[in-house]
Design a protein around this motif. Sequence first.
Motif, PDB file in Angstrom:
ATOM      1  N   ARG A 120       0.879  -1.732   0.091  1.00  0.00           N
ATOM      2  CA  ARG A 120      -0.097  -0.059   0.099  1.00  0.00           C
ATOM      3  C   ARG A 120       0.950   1.517  -0.285  1.00  0.00           C
ATOM      4  N   PRO A 121       0.536   2.507  -1.271  1.00  0.00           N
ATOM      5  CA  PRO A 121       1.560   3.359  -0.973  1.00  0.00           C
ATOM      6  C   PRO A 121       1.662   4.449   0.298  1.00  0.00           C
ATOM      7  N   GLN A 122       2.411   4.854   0.970  1.00  0.00           N
ATOM      8  CA  GLN A 122       2.116   5.684   2.660  1.00  0.00           C
ATOM      9  C   GLN A 122       1.516   7.261   2.400  1.00  0.00           C
ATOM     10  N   ALA A 123       1.977   7.942   0.806  1.00  0.00           N
ATOM     11  CA  ALA A 123       1.214   8.364   0.631  1.00  0.00           C
ATOM     12  C   ALA A 123       0.699   8.706  -0.953  1.00  0.00           C
ATOM     13  N   SER A 124      -0.590   9.118  -1.131  1.00  0.00           N
ATOM     14  CA  SER A 124      -1.052   9.780  -2.695  1.00  0.00           C
ATOM     15  C   SER A 124      -2.052  10.663  -2.377  1.00  0.00           C
ATOM     16  N   ARG A 125      -1.613  11.170  -4.254  1.00  0.00           N
ATOM     17  CA  ARG A 125      -2.765  11.980  -4.591  1.00  0.00           C
ATOM     18  C   ARG A 125      -2.930  12.389  -5.877  1.00  0.00           C
ATOM     19  N   VAL A 126      -3.943  13.313  -6.333  1.00  0.00           N
ATOM     20  CA  VAL A 126      -4.437  13.466  -7.681  1.00  0.00           C
ATOM     21  C   VAL A 126      -4.328  15.285  -7.436  1.00  0.00           C
ATOM     22  N   VAL A 127      -2.967  14.904  -8.346  1.00  0.00           N
ATOM     23  CA  VAL A 127      -2.513  16.333  -9.055  1.00  0.00           C
ATOM     24  C   VAL A 127      -2.800  17.138 -10.233  1.00  0.00           C
ATOM     25  N   GLY A 128      -4.259  17.914 -10.312  1.00  0.00           N
ATOM     26  CA  GLY A 128      -4.943  18.373 -11.248  1.00  0.00           C
ATOM     27  C   GLY A 128      -4.003  20.238 -11.761  1.00  0.00           C
TER      28      GLY A 128
ATOM     29  N   TRP B 201       7.795  13.861   1.038  1.00  0.00           N
ATOM     30  CA  TRP B 201       8.595  15.058  -0.052  1.00  0.00           C
ATOM     31  C   TRP B 201       8.044  14.825  -1.338  1.00  0.00           C
ATOM     32  N   ALA B 202       8.379  13.879  -2.576  1.00  0.00           N
ATOM     33  CA  ALA B 202       8.337  13.631  -3.567  1.00  0.00           C
ATOM     34  C   ALA B 202       6.313  13.466  -3.994  1.00  0.00           C
ATOM     35  N   ILE B 203       5.600  13.156  -2.869  1.00  0.00           N
ATOM     36  CA  ILE B 203       3.975  13.829  -3.813  1.00  0.00           C
ATOM     37  C   ILE B 203       4.355  15.336  -3.662  1.00  0.00           C
ATOM     38  N   ASP B 204       4.539  16.021  -2.757  1.00  0.00           N
ATOM     39  CA  ASP B 204       4.400  17.245  -2.763  1.00  0.00           C
ATOM     40  C   ASP B 204       5.608  18.340  -3.939  1.00  0.00           C
ATOM     41  N   GLN B 205       6.480  17.053  -4.136  1.00  0.00           N
ATOM     42  CA  GLN B 205       7.214  18.153  -5.666  1.00  0.00           C
ATOM     43  C   GLN B 205       6.731  17.088  -6.996  1.00  0.00           C
ATOM     44  N   VAL B 206       5.509  16.554  -7.078  1.00  0.00           N
ATOM     45  CA  VAL B 206       5.093  16.558  -8.092  1.00  0.00           C
ATOM     46  C   VAL B 206       5.259  16.796  -8.685  1.00  0.00           C
ATOM     47  N   PRO B 207       4.148  17.915  -8.680  1.00  0.00           N
ATOM     48  CA  PRO B 207       3.761  19.561  -9.868  1.00  0.00           C
ATOM     49  C   PRO B 207       5.265  20.190 -10.172  1.00  0.00           C
ATOM     50  N   ARG B 208       6.456  20.551 -10.022  1.00  0.00           N
ATOM     51  CA  ARG B 208       7.124  21.021  -9.929  1.00  0.00           C
ATOM     52  C   ARG B 208       7.798  19.212 -11.105  1.00  0.00           C
ATOM     53  N   LEU B 209       8.330  18.796 -10.692  1.00  0.00           N
ATOM     54  CA  LEU B 209       8.577  17.219 -11.614  1.00  0.00           C
ATOM     55  C   LEU B 209       8.089  16.947 -12.589  1.00  0.00           C
ATOM     56  N   VAL B 210       6.257  17.467 -13.299  1.00  0.00           N
ATOM     57  CA  VAL B 210       5.726  17.239 -14.358  1.00  0.00           C
ATOM     58  C   VAL B 210       5.603  18.607 -14.899  1.00  0.00           C
ATOM     59  N   GLY B 211       6.126  19.757 -14.631  1.00  0.00           N
ATOM     60  CA  GLY B 211       6.287  21.405 -15.600  1.00  0.00           C
ATOM     61  C   GLY B 211       5.778  22.114 -14.983  1.00  0.00           C
ATOM     62  N   ALA B 212       4.762  21.723 -13.659  1.00  0.00           N
ATOM     63  CA  ALA B 212       3.949  22.821 -13.258  1.00  0.00           C
ATOM     64  C   ALA B 212       4.879  24.390 -13.111  1.00  0.00           C
ATOM     65  N   ASP B 213       5.684  24.052 -13.089  1.00  0.00           N
ATOM     66  CA  ASP B 213       6.293  25.608 -13.272  1.00  0.00           C
ATOM     67  C   ASP B 213       7.401  26.125 -13.844  1.00  0.00           C
ATOM     68  N   ASP B 214       7.276  25.244 -14.911  1.00  0.00           N
ATOM     69  CA  ASP B 214       7.493  25.651 -16.493  1.00  0.00           C
ATOM     70  C   ASP B 214       6.672  27.013 -17.120  1.00  0.00           C
ATOM     71  N   ASP B 215       7.120  27.779 -17.110  1.00  0.00           N
ATOM     72  CA  ASP B 215       6.440  29.288 -17.927  1.00  0.00           C
ATOM     73  C   ASP B 215       7.008  29.264 -19.768  1.00  0.00           C
TER      74      ASP B 215
ATOM     75  N   ARG C 293      -2.265  11.163 -11.302  1.00  0.00           N
ATOM     76  CA  ARG C 293      -2.343  10.797  -9.746  1.00  0.00           C
ATOM     77  C   ARG C 293      -0.895   9.989  -9.404  1.00  0.00           C
ATOM     78  N   ALA C 294      -0.506  10.387  -8.265  1.00  0.00           N
ATOM     79  CA  ALA C 294       0.513  10.052  -7.843  1.00  0.00           C
ATOM     80  C   ALA C 294       0.769   9.241  -6.387  1.00  0.00           C
ATOM     81  N   ASP C 295       1.304   7.710  -6.879  1.00  0.00           N
ATOM     82  CA  ASP C 295       1.329   7.040  -5.466  1.00  0.00           C
ATOM     83  C   ASP C 295       2.296   7.202  -5.182  1.00  0.00           C
ATOM     84  N   ALA C 296       2.915   6.873  -3.311  1.00  0.00           N
ATOM     85  CA  ALA C 296       4.586   7.205  -3.467  1.00  0.00           C
ATOM     86  C   ALA C 296       4.835   6.197  -1.817  1.00  0.00           C
ATOM     87  N   TRP C 297       5.858   4.950  -1.779  1.00  0.00           N
ATOM     88  CA  TRP C 297       6.660   4.552  -0.963  1.00  0.00           C
ATOM     89  C   TRP C 297       7.548   5.129  -0.183  1.00  0.00           C
TER      90      TRP C 297
END
Length: 319
Positions: free
Chosen positions: A5-13, A76-90, A66-70
């Motif tokens: 089971r993942p220890q953290a999960s989140r849907v990142v819109g 930390w990884a779940i919180d960082q997902v938006p940057r990982l997939v380019g949310a801060d890229d302009d 959708r992000a799941d992490a173990w």
Amino acid sequence: MTGRRPQASRVVGLGRPVPLSAILGHHRRGPADPTHRRIGTGWLRASRTPEGPVLLKLAPLADGVRADAWGPGAEWAIDQVPRLVGADDDPSGFVPRPEHPPLVEALRRFGSYRVGATDLVLEALAPACLEQVVTGKEAFRAFRLLTAEYGEPAPGPTDDPGSAAFGMRLPPTAEVWARVPSWKFLAAGVEQRRSRTLVRAATRATALERTLGRDSAAVDAALRSLPGIGPWTSAEVRQRAHGDADAWSIGDYHVGKGITWALTGEALDDDACTEVLEPYRGHRFRVQQLLALMGLRPPRRAPRMTLPTHTPYATRGRS
């Protein structure tokens, strides 16, 4: 094993589809990389965060991921997902010129592409050091062998033969990279020039991570202050760790030729490529990636480079 089971999960819109393979595929060091694995339309990624090891699973959604992490680094990884997939890229301000129709078409087809950032400098720098002056196959083999010996099993269901994550491993820590014996590097096909650069960088890992958040010129200067790290290696790190949309792969054996061939019809050198890319300053790596996604490359007129069977290898200019 941390558990199934993942220890953290989140849907990142994000309000847009995320081309995960275009973004995460740039971090995978060859098809057998034990730290990155494609699973259908999703991806698994094993890394070392400031909070500890993590196995991250990403699955695309219509307007995000959708992000799941173990593992200890899960939050930390779940919180960082938006940057990982380019949310801060302009990408604002990036407008392909009409005289470059392949780039116009690339933006039309891949307009949802963004430059992501891992915020993990050594993770990007270590394999980039291995990739200097050699073919990709040689470098990928070295990274795979060294990670198999000096990395660790990633958290999560990586010891379950029925799991898609089976066998995935974490990259070595900075401390471990710094202690790899020279003969072990040689056994993996890495001569002293590259291994020495990697070991030196590993001893400066803490300082390197402090480059996050700085502007591109400051990061480039900090990276290139280390012996053995030149423009190409700096760019490869900034692309991945810092999400630098301008850090095109100058000095690469193929990239400059590929860009100029796609945009001018001629495969030219890096000086010419720099001139061609000047109107896109601030977005030059974005141009590189969009053209790569189109699969545009000059026709081959000679056999592929053969893999050397001895060390040290001949220098081909990348550092």
